[in-house]
Design a protein around this motif. Structure first.
Motif, PDB file in Angstrom:
ATOM      1  N   UNK A   5       0.701  -1.174  -0.074  1.00 51.42           N
ATOM      2  CA  UNK A   5       0.035  -0.066   0.073  1.00 51.42           C
ATOM      3  C   UNK A   5       0.799   1.158  -0.038  1.00 51.42           C
ATOM      4  N   UNK A   6       0.361   2.246  -0.908  1.00 51.47           N
ATOM      5  CA  UNK A   6       1.035   3.558  -0.624  1.00 51.47           C
ATOM      6  C   UNK A   6       0.201   4.690   0.042  1.00 51.47           C
ATOM      7  N   UNK A  30       3.625  -4.687   3.146  1.00 52.47           N
ATOM      8  CA  UNK A  30       4.735  -3.307   2.769  1.00 52.47           C
ATOM      9  C   UNK A  30       3.618  -2.118   2.796  1.00 52.47           C
ATOM     10  N   UNK A  31       4.215  -1.103   3.342  1.00 53.43           N
ATOM     11  CA  UNK A  31       3.461   0.009   3.367  1.00 53.43           C
ATOM     12  C   UNK A  31       4.481   1.038   2.841  1.00 53.43           C
ATOM     13  N   UNK A  45       7.702  -2.940   8.374  1.00 52.69           N
ATOM     14  CA  UNK A  45       6.943  -3.031   7.043  1.00 52.69           C
ATOM     15  C   UNK A  45       6.759  -1.801   6.353  1.00 52.69           C
ATOM     16  N   UNK A  46       7.177  -0.756   7.086  1.00 50.20           N
ATOM     17  CA  UNK A  46       6.765   0.662   6.523  1.00 50.20           C
ATOM     18  C   UNK A  46       8.000   1.154   6.270  1.00 50.20           C
ATOM     19  N   UNK A  47       8.058   1.724   4.732  1.00 52.67           N
ATOM     20  CA  UNK A  47       9.236   2.326   4.282  1.00 52.67           C
ATOM     21  C   UNK A  47       8.846   4.039   4.048  1.00 52.67           C
ATOM     22  N   UNK A  48       9.744   4.797   4.258  1.00 59.54           N
ATOM     23  CA  UNK A  48       9.306   6.083   4.268  1.00 59.54           C
ATOM     24  C   UNK A  48      10.015   6.793   3.113  1.00 59.54           C
ATOM     25  N   UNK A  63       7.493   4.715  -6.777  1.00 56.29           N
ATOM     26  CA  UNK A  63       6.072   4.800  -6.431  1.00 56.29           C
ATOM     27  C   UNK A  63       5.342   3.716  -7.119  1.00 56.29           C
ATOM     28  N   UNK A  64       5.624   2.402  -6.560  1.00 56.56           N
ATOM     29  CA  UNK A  64       5.322   1.191  -6.894  1.00 56.56           C
ATOM     30  C   UNK A  64       4.407   0.378  -5.855  1.00 56.56           C
ATOM     31  N   UNK A  65       3.320  -0.117  -6.136  1.00 57.89           N
ATOM     32  CA  UNK A  65       2.619  -0.867  -5.263  1.00 57.89           C
ATOM     33  C   UNK A  65       1.135  -1.490  -5.850  1.00 57.89           C
TER      34      UNK A  65
END
Length: 221
Positions: A5-6, A30-31, A45-48, A63-65
């Motif tokens: 998710x983005x 992944x978020x 699981x969160x990438x900023x 910007x891929x999800x």
């Protein structure tokens, strides 16, 4: 298959609740957060991705999800300059939709506002309407536009007029029935949960989701 998710706008009220719910949702492995400043204390699981969201194109390769949740929004009090207001409330969601389309993301959810109308004489309603129009032009397979009434809950920043409005709305809400039900205060937790429910729905066809629909979608999914 687990999803990515983005989120844009995770530092806001609804975006923050959405982030918490996605972190605890086992369907998501992944978020990705795109924002101006870093949030602390988040799990692995969160990438900023930190940068200027007015230049969202710089994040194209990241910007891929599977799903985009756009919770971006400002206020007249916070952003009195109309040009900047438009760059935020119109420019960021439309840029996000264009990136989603380019990168093959098939689910796009965005928070707009009740009264959005591209032909409105009211500047703020017009901007939201233009945003909706141009997001829909991207023709993303699953697009959901949320048009909540006033969103309840406690915000980090002070919004005096909004706080007064919430008090008034709570008093008069019992008078809202029939067509007026859509003007009832929208619970932010219902809002974020409805977004997740629709993102994972296989048979919901309505594109415009008003505040009256949000509570029902939260309960029925």
């Amino acid at each position: 298959m687990k999803k990515t998710a983005i989120i844009l706008g995770a530092s806001g009220l609804t975006g923050g609740l959405l982030l918490d719910q996605l972190i605890n949702d086992e369907r998501y492995e992944s978020i990705k957060l795109f924002s101006r400043s870093k949030l602390e204390g988040l799990p692995n699981k969160v990438t900023q991705y930190i940068g200027d969201l007015l230049e969202l194109e710089q994040f194209k390769s990241d910007f891929i999800g599977d799903q985009v949740f756009c919770c971006i929004g400002t206020t007249k009090a916070k952003t009195p300059n109309k040009d900047l207001y438009k760059k935020i409330d119109y420019g960021i969601p439309v840029s996000a939709a264009k990136l989603a389309k380019t990168n093959g993301i098939e689910t796009f959810l965005v928070i707009s506002a009740l009264g959005a109308n591209s032909k409105s004489s009211v500047f703020y309603n017009k901007i939201k309407g233009e945003m909706e129009r141009d997001v829909l032009k991207q023709d993303i397979n699953k697009t959901f536009i949320f048009q909540p009434s006033l969103i309840g809950g406690e915000r980090k920043e002070s919004r005096t007029l909004e706080a007064i409005g919430k008090v008034v709305f709570k008093v008069i809400q019992p008078l809202f029935f029939g067509k007026l039900k859509k003007y009832k205060i929208t619970d932010p937790e219902n809002m974020s949960q409805a977004m997740i429910n629709l993102a994972n729905s296989k048979n919901y066809s309505e594109v415009i989701i008003n505040s009256n629909d949000i509570k029902r979608i939260t309960k029925n999914n």
